[in-house]
Design a protein around this motif. Structure first.
Motif, mmCIF file in Angstrom:
data_model
loop_
_atom_site.group_PDB
_atom_site.id
_atom_site.type_symbol
_atom_site.label_atom_id
_atom_site.label_comp_id
_atom_site.label_asym_id
_atom_site.label_seq_id
_atom_site.Cartn_x
_atom_site.Cartn_y
_atom_site.Cartn_z
ATOM 1 N N VAL A 430 0.822 -1.216 0.000
ATOM 2 C CA VAL A 430 0.000 0.000 0.000
ATOM 3 C C VAL A 430 0.855 1.264 0.000
ATOM 4 O O VAL A 430 0.317 2.366 -0.168
ATOM 5 N N SER A 431 2.154 1.130 0.176
ATOM 6 C CA SER A 431 3.069 2.266 0.081
ATOM 7 C C SER A 431 4.475 1.701 -0.010
ATOM 8 O O SER A 431 4.677 0.480 0.015
ATOM 9 N N ALA A 432 5.458 2.577 -0.109
ATOM 10 C CA ALA A 432 6.848 2.125 -0.137
ATOM 11 C C ALA A 432 7.251 1.493 1.179
ATOM 12 O O ALA A 432 8.239 0.749 1.241
ATOM 13 N N ASP A 433 6.512 1.762 2.263
ATOM 14 C CA ASP A 433 6.879 1.281 3.590
ATOM 15 C C ASP A 433 6.046 0.103 4.071
ATOM 16 O O ASP A 433 6.518 -0.694 4.891
ATOM 17 N N PHE A 434 4.800 -0.038 3.601
ATOM 18 C CA PHE A 434 3.873 -0.967 4.236
ATOM 19 C C PHE A 434 3.224 -1.915 3.238
ATOM 20 O O PHE A 434 2.967 -1.555 2.085
ATOM 21 N N VAL A 435 2.939 -3.136 3.725
ATOM 22 C CA VAL A 435 2.166 -4.107 2.961
ATOM 23 C C VAL A 435 1.038 -4.605 3.856
ATOM 24 O O VAL A 435 1.231 -4.884 5.041
ATOM 25 N N ALA A 436 -0.166 -4.667 3.303
ATOM 26 C CA ALA A 436 -1.329 -5.185 4.019
ATOM 27 C C ALA A 436 -1.429 -6.686 3.797
ATOM 28 O O ALA A 436 -1.198 -7.185 2.689
ATOM 29 N N VAL A 437 -1.772 -7.418 4.838
ATOM 30 C CA VAL A 437 -1.949 -8.869 4.781
ATOM 31 C C VAL A 437 -3.387 -9.163 5.192
ATOM 32 O O VAL A 437 -3.838 -8.732 6.262
ATOM 33 N N LEU A 438 -4.127 -9.895 4.352
ATOM 34 C CA LEU A 438 -5.536 -10.118 4.653
ATOM 35 C C LEU A 438 -6.073 -11.338 3.918
ATOM 36 O O LEU A 438 -5.526 -11.756 2.895
ATOM 37 N N PRO A 439 -7.168 -11.913 4.432
ATOM 38 C CA PRO A 439 -7.863 -13.011 3.749
ATOM 39 C C PRO A 439 -9.009 -12.478 2.913
ATOM 40 O O PRO A 439 -9.497 -11.363 3.139
ATOM 41 N N ASN A 440 -9.472 -13.275 1.962
ATOM 42 C CA ASN A 440 -10.661 -12.893 1.196
ATOM 43 C C ASN A 440 -11.516 -14.101 0.820
ATOM 44 O O ASN A 440 -12.429 -13.978 0.009
ATOM 45 N N GLU A 441 -11.245 -15.257 1.436
ATOM 46 C CA GLU A 441 -11.910 -16.500 1.038
ATOM 47 C C GLU A 441 -12.653 -17.133 2.211
ATOM 48 O O GLU A 441 -12.387 -16.842 3.379
ATOM 49 N N LYS A 442 -13.552 -18.056 1.840
ATOM 50 C CA LYS A 442 -14.201 -18.939 2.809
ATOM 51 C C LYS A 442 -14.058 -20.379 2.328
ATOM 52 O O LYS A 442 -14.149 -20.659 1.129
ATOM 53 N N PHE A 443 -13.865 -21.291 3.270
ATOM 54 C CA PHE A 443 -13.875 -22.723 2.983
ATOM 55 C C PHE A 443 -15.194 -23.264 3.519
ATOM 56 O O PHE A 443 -15.402 -23.351 4.731
ATOM 57 N N LEU A 444 -16.101 -23.615 2.597
ATOM 58 C CA LEU A 444 -17.455 -23.982 2.969
ATOM 59 C C LEU A 444 -17.568 -25.455 3.311
ATOM 60 O O LEU A 444 -16.961 -26.318 2.663
ATOM 61 N N THR A 445 -18.395 -25.740 4.313
ATOM 62 C CA THR A 445 -18.743 -27.113 4.637
ATOM 63 C C THR A 445 -19.769 -27.610 3.624
ATOM 64 O O THR A 445 -20.255 -26.868 2.774
ATOM 65 N N ARG A 446 -20.140 -28.852 3.771
ATOM 66 C CA ARG A 446 -21.093 -29.448 2.837
ATOM 67 C C ARG A 446 -22.414 -28.676 2.800
ATOM 68 O O ARG A 446 -23.055 -28.557 1.756
ATOM 69 N N ASP A 447 -22.834 -28.116 3.943
ATOM 70 C CA ASP A 447 -24.112 -27.403 3.987
ATOM 71 C C ASP A 447 -23.950 -25.896 3.851
ATOM 72 O O ASP A 447 -24.885 -25.140 4.108
ATOM 73 N N GLY A 448 -22.764 -25.434 3.435
ATOM 74 C CA GLY A 448 -22.573 -24.024 3.150
ATOM 75 C C GLY A 448 -22.114 -23.180 4.315
ATOM 76 O O GLY A 448 -22.025 -21.961 4.196
ATOM 77 N N GLY A 449 -21.809 -23.779 5.466
ATOM 78 C CA GLY A 449 -21.324 -23.028 6.612
ATOM 79 C C GLY A 449 -19.816 -22.873 6.599
ATOM 80 O O GLY A 449 -19.114 -23.438 5.756
ATOM 81 N N THR A 450 -19.306 -22.075 7.522
ATOM 82 C CA THR A 450 -17.867 -21.932 7.703
ATOM 83 C C THR A 450 -17.545 -21.950 9.190
ATOM 84 O O THR A 450 -18.413 -21.717 10.037
ATOM 85 N N PHE A 451 -16.283 -22.189 9.494
ATOM 86 C CA PHE A 451 -15.804 -22.156 10.871
ATOM 87 C C PHE A 451 -14.876 -20.965 11.094
ATOM 88 O O PHE A 451 -14.142 -20.924 12.081
#
Length: 518
Positions: A430-451
Motif C-alpha cells: 500500500v506504500s513504499a513502507d507498508f504491505v497489508a496482509v488479509l484473507p478474502n476466502e471462505k472454505f465452505l462445509t457441505r451445507d454451506g457453513g464456515t468455521f
C-alpha cells in the motif's frame, strides 16, 4: 497459499514474529517490473503464432490485474481508487505445455511455482502450486489501464486510503466480527496530515486492524535490509502462539508416551512415531518448509517419505493419531495429500469461494470443490483416526481438519477449537513502507457453513499444553486419544457440527466490472 514460491509468510498466523521476504513490486514505480509493456492492448494475442496468453487479464475476485508480456508475468493490485504494482512478479519457465499451459516462477528462482492455462481467447485459469483452487482470469480489453503505469503517490493520506480500500473491497468478515470498518476508517483518517510520519502511520493502521482479532490479518513494514517485518497480528481471544520453550516442553510430553524416539522428516516439520498398542503417530507442525528451497513437488516428496514409513504396514495399525496442535499452516494441497492416503473412496473436502464485489461483501465467486481421491500406487490406511487440535492449529491445519471430517469413518477430534482462520493470504503493498496482509476466502462445509472465527470444535475437549500440564510433563489430549482408539470404533457416525455463528447462507456467485478511476 502454495509453497516453494514467493512465501513471504506461510499461509499461517504468527505474522508479527516473522520476516516477509522481498519479492514485492515497489509502490511508486508502477510498471517497472515489466520489460517493454504491451501498449497495444490485446492485439498481440491475435497475431498468428503469438503467445495465447499475451495481454492483460483481471482476476475473478482477489482485486488483481495480471499482465503477461513475452516471458514476463506481472501483477497489479486494484481498488476503486488505485492501481499499483502487486506483490508477485516472475518469468516463464520452460516451454508451453499441453493445452497451451505456461509455467511461471518467482523472480530469481529457477523453478516454476504456478501455471496459467488458456480457456479460449478471452479466458484463462491461474493456479499456484500447493493451492486448493484456481483463479479465473478474463481478458481486459484495451490493455493495461493508464493508471497502472503511473507512479503511485506516496503521501500518508493516499497510503491510508489505499490500505483502507484494500480491506473494504476484499475482507469478508466485517459483519461477523462486528466491526464498522467505514466508521473506524473515518475516525482514523481524521488523524492523518501531510506531516504524519511512518511510525505514526504504522500506529494508525495497526489500530484499525486490532479490533478484527483475526490471525490472518496483518501489517508488514519494510526494513532497512529490504525485508518486511510483521508489526501486528491478533489471535482469537483466549488463544496464543506457544513460545519456543513451551514447544520444547510439549515435544518432551509427547515423547514420554512414544514407544521409541520420533523420526523426523521435512526439516523437523514432520515426525513419525509409534504409541503403545500398535497406534501410529504423525506430527504435522506445518504444511510447508519441508525442504530449504524448492518447488512444491519436492515438499510433496518429503511428505510422502514420512507417510510411507508411517503406513508401511497399515494392516498392523490399530489406530492413528495425527497431531496438529502446533500446526502453523502452509499448503492446503499437502493436507489433501495426507487425506488421500487415509481413504479408499473419494469424498468432498470443502468448497472454496472468494469475495469478488468491492461494494457487496455478500457476493463471492462460484464455489470450487476440492475432492480427496484415494492415492494410487501407495499404501493407504482406512482405520480409526484421532486428530489433536488446539488454538494453535491454524490455516492449512484447519482446512485439513475440515476435510478429514468428511472421511468415513470420521476421525475423533480431541483437544480445543482450532484458531478459526482458513483463507489463503493476500499480500497487498500500500506504500513504499507498508504491505497489508488479509484473507478474502471462505472454505465452505457441505451445507454451506464456515468455521471462520470460532474455529472447528473438538469432539472431546481436553487441556492442551497448559502451563500446569507442561510443568508436570503431562499430555492429556494425547492420553485421551490413545484411550479412545484403544476402545474401538464409535457406535455412531461422527459429523462435524456447525457452530451457532456459522454463516449458512449460500454464496452468491457474481463478477464485478473493473474500474480504476479516481
Amino acid at each position: 497459499m502454495g509453497i516453494g514460491q514467493r512465501r513471504p509468510v506461510a499461509r499461517s498466523v504468527g505474522i508479527a514474529a516473522l520476516a516477509l521476504a522481498v519479492t514485492a513490486g515497489t509502490i511508486g514505480t508502477a510498471g517497472a517490473a515489466v520489460a517493454a509493456p504491451n501498449r497495444d492492448g490485446d492485439s498481440a494475442a491475435k497475431r498468428p503464432g503469438a503467445n495465447r496468453l499475451e495481454g492483460v487479464w483481471r482476476t475473478d475476485g482477489y482485486g488483481s490485474i495480471v499482465e503477461i508480456h513475452g516471458t514476463a508475468f506481472t501483477t497489479y493490485d486494484v481498488t476503486r481508487i488505485s492501481c499499483t504494482p502487486g506483490w508477485f512478479s516472475g518469468a516463464q519457465v520452460g516451454t508451453p505445455g499441453r493445452g497451451g499451459v505456461v509455467r511461471y516462477g518467482a523472480s530469481g528462482k529457477a523453478y516454476a511455482t504456478a501455471s496459467v492455462t488458456p480457456r479460449g481467447r478471452d479466458r484463462a485459469v491461474y493456479k499456484e502450486d500447493g493451492a486448493a483452487s484456481a483463479r479465473n482470469l478474463t481478458r481486459l480489453p484495451g490493455g493495461l489501464p493508464a493508471q497502472c503505469r503511473q507512479p503511485a503517490p506516496q503521501d500518508p493520506l493516499v497510503a491510508f486510503d489505499r490500505f483502507w480500500a484494500t480491506f473494504e473491497e476484499n475482507y469478508p468478515f466485517f459483519a461477523a466480527k462486528g466491526v464498522d470498518w467505514r466508521a473506524n476508517g473515518a475516525r482514523a483518517r481524521a488523524d492523518i496530515t501531510p506531516q504524519t510520519t511512518p511510525d505514526q502511520l504504522e500506529g494508525i493502521l495497526a489500530g484499525l486492524l486490532r479490533p478484527l482479532a483475526d490471525a490472518h490479518v496483518g501489517l508488514g513494514r519494510k526494513q532497512a535490509d529490504g525485508r518486511y517485518h510483521g508489526v501486528v497480528a491478533e489471535w482469537r481471544s483466549g488463544t496464543r502462539e506457544p513460545d519456543e520453550h513451551e514447544q520444547e516442553q510439549a515435544a518432551r510430553a509427547v515423547a514420554a508416551q512414544l514407544v521409541a524416539p520420533e523420526r523426523p522428516f521435512g526439516l523437523g516439520r514432520l515426525g513419525v512415531g509409534e504409541l503403545p498398542g500398535g497406534i501410529g503417530y504423525l506430527r504435522v507442525s506445518g504444511f510447508d518448509d519441508y525442504v530449504e528451497d524448492g518447488p512444491y513437488q519436492e515438499h510433496a516428496a518429503e511428505l510422502d517419505k514420512a507417510l510411507d514409513l508411517l503406513l508401511a504396514h497399515p494392516d498392523r495399525l490399530n489406530g492413528l493419531v495425527i497431531d496438529l496442535r502446533l500446526n502453523g499452516g502452509g499448503s492446503d494441497e499437502l493436507g489433501l495429500r495426507i487425506a488421500s492416503r487415509l481413504t479408499d473412496r473419494p469424498f468432498l473436502a470443502y468448497r472454496k469461494v472468494a469475495r469478488n464485489d468491492p461494494a457487496d461483501p455478500t457476493r463471492f465467486t462460484a464455489p470450487q470443490p476440492s475432492v480427496v481421491r484415494p492415492a494410487a500406487g501407495a499404501t493407504r490406511y482406512t482405520g480409526p483416526v484421532a486428530l489433536l487440535t488446539a488454538g494453535s492449529t491454524v490455516s492449512a491445519g484447519e482446512t485439513f481438519t475440515q476435510a478429514m471430517a468428511e472421511r468415513r469413518p470420521a476421525p475423533v477430534r480431541v483437544g480445543e477449537n482450532t484458531q478459526g482462520v482458513f483463507s489463503d493470504l493476500m499480500f497487498k503493498p500500500v506504500s513504499a513502507d507498508f504491505v497489508a496482509v488479509l484473507p478474502n476466502e471462505k472454505f465452505l462445509t457441505r451445507d454451506g457453513g464456515t468455521f471462520d472465527g470460532p474455529g472447528i470444535p473438538p469432539d472431546v475437549r481436553t487441556p492442551v499444553f497448559t502451563p500446569e500440564e507442561l510443568d508436570q510433563g503431562r499430555d492429556s489430549a494425547l492420553t485421551e486419544a490413545r484411550r479412545i482408539l484403544s476402545a474401538g470404533p464409535p457406535t455412531t457416525d461422527r459429523r462435524t457440527p456447525g457452530p451457532p455463528t456459522a454463516d449458512r447462507r449460500p454464496p452468491a456467485a457474481g463478477r464485478w466490472p473493473l474500474t480504476v478511476s479516481r
